[in-house]
Motif scaffolding. Structure first.
Motif, PDB file in Angstrom:
ATOM      1  N   SER A 119      27.722  47.548  53.100  1.00 29.18           N
ATOM      2  CA  SER A 119      27.654  49.776  52.928  1.00 29.18           C
ATOM      3  C   SER A 119      25.862  49.832  53.423  1.00 29.18           C
ATOM      4  N   GLU A 145      31.643  57.578  52.057  1.00 29.16           N
ATOM      5  CA  GLU A 145      30.112  58.479  51.307  1.00 29.16           C
ATOM      6  C   GLU A 145      30.443  60.252  52.220  1.00 29.16           C
ATOM      7  N   GLN A 146      30.606  60.090  53.340  1.00 27.55           N
ATOM      8  CA  GLN A 146      30.057  60.957  53.901  1.00 27.55           C
ATOM      9  C   GLN A 146      31.408  61.911  53.952  1.00 27.55           C
ATOM     10  N   VAL A 150      31.756  58.341  46.508  1.00 26.73           N
ATOM     11  CA  VAL A 150      30.458  57.913  45.604  1.00 26.73           C
ATOM     12  C   VAL A 150      30.622  55.995  45.503  1.00 26.73           C
ATOM     13  N   ASP A 151      29.696  55.161  45.929  1.00 29.79           N
ATOM     14  CA  ASP A 151      29.528  53.704  45.949  1.00 29.79           C
ATOM     15  C   ASP A 151      28.859  53.473  44.599  1.00 29.79           C
ATOM     16  N   LYS A 154      26.007  51.377  43.398  1.00 33.03           N
ATOM     17  CA  LYS A 154      24.506  52.294  43.245  1.00 33.03           C
ATOM     18  C   LYS A 154      24.324  53.098  41.944  1.00 33.03           C
ATOM     19  N   TYR A 179      34.346  46.734  46.565  1.00 37.07           N
ATOM     20  CA  TYR A 179      34.082  48.212  46.277  1.00 37.07           C
ATOM     21  C   TYR A 179      34.644  48.917  45.286  1.00 37.07           C
ATOM     22  N   LEU A 181      35.180  53.266  44.658  1.00 35.62           N
ATOM     23  CA  LEU A 181      34.449  54.537  44.972  1.00 35.62           C
ATOM     24  C   LEU A 181      34.571  55.702  44.732  1.00 35.62           C
TER      25      LEU A 181
END
Length: 217
Positions: A119, A145-146, A150-151, A154, A179, A181
């Motif tokens: 990432s 993410e763009q 949201v990851d 994090k 992941y 997301l």
């Protein structure tokens, strides 16, 4: 491991050789209900749901992806299980962009799976035991993410986030390739994200599983 953890929802990838009968047998053994998305070129993926939760809308995405995506709606949440292309950063970026466009605006969405990419949040492996190749390209995760996803690592990751390798996996440098997301409304519900380790996990798969706990909607 699945019996011990008893998750309410499960996202599975790399289901080589699975058809609807085989996934139903697995789901029945766990007291769950399954939705399988077959793959034309790669490997099937699936979502399992534990009653009394009810599986609503089901989708199988078998085009635009080397593998597939299985999506189910459970109450207000849509869970998507997917597996991105392992060998081409360009194709992986296109897959991520398309999935994000399809699902990121549906309200409460959680996309889970083997994204085959770093990432940029954590440093790239550097010990050189095994070339990471195109996996070091962060554009696929950036595309999610763009799009506003949201990851979740994090937000609430605990311990080490490294998901490969296990003892039966290829000798990769330790990496985070798997992941969760989520849309912002899902990210706001996250209590914890962690990687499960030890015991049969180390030889059952070449990836370690991720577990996320969400607060009630």
């Amino acid at each position: 491991m699945l019996r011990r953890e008893a998750p309410d929802l499960v996202a599975l990838q790399e289901l080589r050789g699975f058809d609807r009968r085989r996934i139903a047998t697995l789901a029945d053994s766990l007291g769950m209900v399954a939705h399988l998305a077959p793959s034309v070129f790669g490997q099937a993926v699936a979502v399992l749901v534990r009653p009394p939760l009810v599986m609503g809308r089901r989708e199988s995405v078998t085009w635009r992806l080397h593998h597939a995506a299985a999506a189910v709606t459970v109450g207000p949440l849509t869970l998507v299980s997917t597996h991105l292309n392992a060998n081409s950063a360009r194709r992986r970026y296109r897959e991520a962009t398309w999935l994000a466009h399809r699902y990121a605006r549906r309200g409460q969405v959680l996309i889970a799976g083997d994204m085959n990419a770093l990432s940029g949040f954590e440093p790239s492996p550097s010990t050189g035991r095994f070339s990471v190749g195109s996996r070091s390209d962060p554009r696929a995760i950036a595309a999610f993410e763009q799009a506003g996803l949201v990851d979740l690592w994090k937000v609430a990751g605990t311990g080490s986030g490294l998901t490969v390798p296990t003892s039966v996996g290829d000798p990769f440098d330790p990496m985070r390739l798997d992941y969760f997301l989520g849309t912002p409304s899902v990210a706001a519900r996250v209590r914890e994200v962690r990687v499960l380790r030890g015991d049969e996990i180390e030889y059952a798969s070449d990836h370690r599983p991720l577990l996320v706990e969400l607060r009630p909607a």
